[in-house]
Design an enzyme around this catalytic site. Structure first.
Site, PDB file in Angstrom:
ATOM      1  N   CYS A 115       0.818  -1.229   0.000  1.00  0.00           N
ATOM      2  CA  CYS A 115       0.000   0.000   0.000  1.00  0.00           C
ATOM      3  C   CYS A 115       0.844   1.269   0.000  1.00  0.00           C
ATOM      4  CB  CYS A 115      -0.940  -0.006   1.192  1.00  0.00           C
ATOM      5  SG  CYS A 115      -2.014  -1.445   1.211  1.00  0.00           S
ATOM      6  N   HIS A 255      -3.160   7.065   3.214  1.00  0.00           N
ATOM      7  CA  HIS A 255      -3.629   5.777   2.697  1.00  0.00           C
ATOM      8  C   HIS A 255      -4.996   5.446   3.309  1.00  0.00           C
ATOM      9  CE1 HIS A 255      -3.951   1.718   1.499  1.00  0.00           C
ATOM     10  NE2 HIS A 255      -3.577   1.187   2.647  1.00  0.00           N
ATOM     11  N   ASN A 285     -10.188  -0.207   0.693  1.00  0.00           N
ATOM     12  CA  ASN A 285      -8.726  -0.158   0.604  1.00  0.00           C
ATOM     13  C   ASN A 285      -8.291  -0.677  -0.771  1.00  0.00           C
ATOM     14  OD1 ASN A 285      -5.976  -0.531   0.784  1.00  0.00           O
ATOM     15  ND2 ASN A 285      -6.017  -1.490   2.808  1.00  0.00           N
TER      16      ASN A 285
HETATM   17  N1  COA Z   1     -17.999  -7.869  10.966  1.00  0.00           N
HETATM   18  C1  COA Z   1     -18.413  -7.991  12.247  1.00  0.00           C
HETATM   19  N2  COA Z   1     -17.597  -8.276  13.257  1.00  0.00           N
HETATM   20  C2  COA Z   1     -16.279  -8.442  12.959  1.00  0.00           C
HETATM   21  C3  COA Z   1     -15.785  -8.330  11.650  1.00  0.00           C
HETATM   22  C4  COA Z   1     -16.713  -8.047  10.624  1.00  0.00           C
HETATM   23  N3  COA Z   1     -16.351  -7.909   9.350  1.00  0.00           N
HETATM   24  N4  COA Z   1     -14.453  -8.535  11.665  1.00  0.00           N
HETATM   25  C5  COA Z   1     -14.122  -8.760  12.946  1.00  0.00           C
HETATM   26  N5  COA Z   1     -15.235  -8.721  13.722  1.00  0.00           N
HETATM   27  C6  COA Z   1     -15.318  -8.918  15.164  1.00  0.00           C
HETATM   28  C7  COA Z   1     -14.195  -9.741  15.722  1.00  0.00           C
HETATM   29  O1  COA Z   1     -14.456 -11.123  15.558  1.00  0.00           O
HETATM   30  C8  COA Z   1     -14.181  -9.329  17.160  1.00  0.00           C
HETATM   31  O2  COA Z   1     -15.210 -10.004  17.842  1.00  0.00           O
HETATM   32  P1  COA Z   1     -15.042 -10.463  19.375  1.00  0.00           P
HETATM   33  O3  COA Z   1     -14.823  -9.201  20.151  1.00  0.00           O
HETATM   34  O4  COA Z   1     -16.307 -11.150  19.642  1.00  0.00           O
HETATM   35  O5  COA Z   1     -13.836 -11.354  19.369  1.00  0.00           O
HETATM   36  C9  COA Z   1     -14.544  -7.849  17.098  1.00  0.00           C
HETATM   37  O6  COA Z   1     -15.202  -7.659  15.827  1.00  0.00           O
HETATM   38  C10 COA Z   1     -13.360  -6.927  17.190  1.00  0.00           C
HETATM   39  O7  COA Z   1     -12.334  -7.428  16.341  1.00  0.00           O
HETATM   40  P2  COA Z   1     -10.975  -6.692  16.164  1.00  0.00           P
HETATM   41  O8  COA Z   1     -10.128  -7.465  15.207  1.00  0.00           O
HETATM   42  O9  COA Z   1     -10.408  -6.347  17.493  1.00  0.00           O
HETATM   43  O10 COA Z   1     -11.498  -5.350  15.455  1.00  0.00           O
HETATM   44  P3  COA Z   1     -10.713  -4.050  15.136  1.00  0.00           P
HETATM   45  O11 COA Z   1     -11.385  -2.915  15.783  1.00  0.00           O
HETATM   46  O12 COA Z   1      -9.217  -4.205  15.338  1.00  0.00           O
HETATM   47  O13 COA Z   1     -10.966  -3.923  13.578  1.00  0.00           O
HETATM   48  C11 COA Z   1      -9.756  -4.178  11.538  1.00  0.00           C
HETATM   49  C12 COA Z   1     -10.448  -4.881  12.701  1.00  0.00           C
HETATM   50  C13 COA Z   1      -9.179  -5.212  10.601  1.00  0.00           C
HETATM   51  C14 COA Z   1     -10.824  -3.364  10.795  1.00  0.00           C
HETATM   52  C15 COA Z   1      -8.668  -3.237  12.100  1.00  0.00           C
HETATM   53  O14 COA Z   1      -7.836  -3.950  12.976  1.00  0.00           O
HETATM   54  C16 COA Z   1      -7.830  -2.630  11.010  1.00  0.00           C
HETATM   55  O15 COA Z   1      -8.281  -1.814  10.229  1.00  0.00           O
HETATM   56  N6  COA Z   1      -6.534  -3.007  10.967  1.00  0.00           N
HETATM   57  C17 COA Z   1      -5.636  -2.514   9.963  1.00  0.00           C
HETATM   58  C18 COA Z   1      -5.928  -3.257   8.707  1.00  0.00           C
HETATM   59  C19 COA Z   1      -5.262  -2.655   7.518  1.00  0.00           C
HETATM   60  O16 COA Z   1      -5.111  -1.475   7.447  1.00  0.00           O
HETATM   61  N7  COA Z   1      -4.858  -3.501   6.600  1.00  0.00           N
HETATM   62  C20 COA Z   1      -4.317  -3.100   5.388  1.00  0.00           C
HETATM   63  C21 COA Z   1      -2.967  -2.561   5.573  1.00  0.00           C
HETATM   64  S1  COA Z   1      -2.476  -1.723   4.150  1.00  0.00           S
END
Ligand code: COA
Length: 329
Positions: A115, A255, A285
């Site tokens: 990215c 980004h 993204n």
């Molecule tokens: N829909 C509903 N619930 C979801 C879900 C979805 N699509 N994806 C995850 N969950 C749930 C999880 O299972 C978890 O449930 P639990 O509390 O019962 O275990 C809860 O939501 C929280 O999960 P978590 O992974 O802690 O969420 P988060 O706030 O960290 O958000 C991302 C997840 C991936 C959106 C976030 O971590 C993120 O944006 N990370 C960076 C990713 C990124 O930028 N990647 C590309 C890099 S270029």
């Protein structure tokens, strides 16, 4: 030697017509529009059809950028395509674009910095132009991310989309009008946080010996924390190198991976919402394409005027990160 820099004189974008909304995803995995909107900021993303390739969008975005710049394709010295989802590993997408637009005098290169790729590509363009080796360089970010999505994995399938953006850099005789500074970085010790298994020559297998799926694997929370830290540090570094502070910033184009990451970076830089460009809700993204896509839309919306300080700022798999301070010319 005369002090030169590079300035952007044309931008373009290209997107698939097909939309995948959060409501569509609700039918595919256990998720909700509310969760995705609140936790990530995406409402819909674009999906390429089988007969639409990375080079299809890269070409259209490139044509728009060179048309806006009023530069003949034969005058382009270098085409750099930032991508980790090329049509093929070889030939490069840059070669395909060169042929499609008739840029017969251009050198061609794909850059793989995930990215962060567009910022890395822009940095290469800046170096070539600043040194006087080249004059007109097309930098494109183009991705078909959805070719590598596991549509049963709700952690990742909600995040990604397809599209392309392009910018034409040319020489600026005034070193104060155009790119002012850059900061690039990487940390290979964090290689496992974001991986596309079986996308290269290494074979990935599951514990039972079966081949791993060729789909993005991510430690979301760790990527998130690193993204905020490195994007904040990179933005501060380019401002310091240019003798500026965050108060001088007119527009931040970060980004577009998660609205909460962008908000956290903007908050640390003390930037008000009107100085932060957001279009993640429409496209998700699109990896290396998010920054040039956003840049193109910022120009379309007249969010940049001559003299403005633009900061572009990105992070990605690797991990990699990079930023640039640009005085809009
Ligand atoms: N829909 C509903 N619930 C979801 C879900 C979805 N699509 N994806 C995850 N969950 C749930 C999880 O299972 C978890 O449930 P639990 O509390 O019962 O275990 C809860 O939501 C929280 O999960 P978590 O992974 O802690 O969420 P988060 O706030 O960290 O958000 C991302 C997840 C991936 C959106 C976030 O971590 C993120 O944006 N990370 C960076 C990713 C990124 O930028 N990647 C590309 C890099 S270029």
């Amino acid at each position: 030697m005369q002090s030169l820099t590079a300035k952007i004189i044309g931008v373009g974008k290209a997107l698939p017509e097909k939309r995948l909304t959060n409501a569509d995803l609700e039918q595919m995995v256990e998720t909700s529009d509310e969760w995705i909107s609140k936790r990530v900021g995406i409402k819909e993303r674009r999906i390429a059809q089988d007969d639409e390739y990375n080079s299809t969008f890269a070409t259209t975005a490139a044509q728009a950028a060179i048309q806006m710049a009023g530069v003949d394709a034969k005058e382009i010295d270098f085409i750099i395509v930032a991508t980790t989802t090329p049509d093929t590993v070889y030939p490069s997408v840059a070669c395909l674009v060169q042929h499609n637009i008739g840029a017969v005098n251009a050198s061609v290169l794909d850059v793989a910095a995930a990215c962060t790729g567009f910022v890395y590509g822009a940095a290469l363009a800046w170096g070539m132009i600043k040194s006087g080796l080249m004059k007109n360089i097309l930098v494109i970010g183009s991705e078909i991310n959805t070719a590598f999505v596991d549509w049963s994995d709700r952690d990742t399938c909600i995040l990604f989309g397809d599209g392309a953006g392009a910018a034409l850099f040319t020489v600026s005789d005034d070193a104060n009008k155009g790119v002012l500074s850059m900061e690039l970085g990487g940390d290979g010790s964090l290689k496992d946080l974001l991986v596309l298994p079986n996308s290269g020559s290494r074979k990935y297998t599951e514990p039972d010996g079966s081949p791993s799926l060729r789909a993005t694997r991510m430690s979301g929370n760790e990527v998130y924390k690193n993204a905020v830290r490195h994007m904040n540090e990179a933005a501060l570094a380019v401002l310091a190198k240019a003798g500026l502070t965050s108060e001088d910033v007119s527009l931040l184009i970060a980004h577009q991976a998660n609205i909460r990451i962008i908000d956290a970076v903007a908050k640390r830089l003390k930037l008000p919402a009107e100085k932060v460009f957001i279009n993640i809700e429409k496209y998700g993204n699109t990896s290396a394409a998010t920054v040039p896509l956003a840049l193109c839309e910022a120009v379309e919306q007249e969010r940049l005027k001559p003299g403005d300080i633009l900061v572009i700022d990105a992070f990605g798999a690797g991990l990699t990160w990079g930023a640039m301070a640009i005085r809009w010319a």
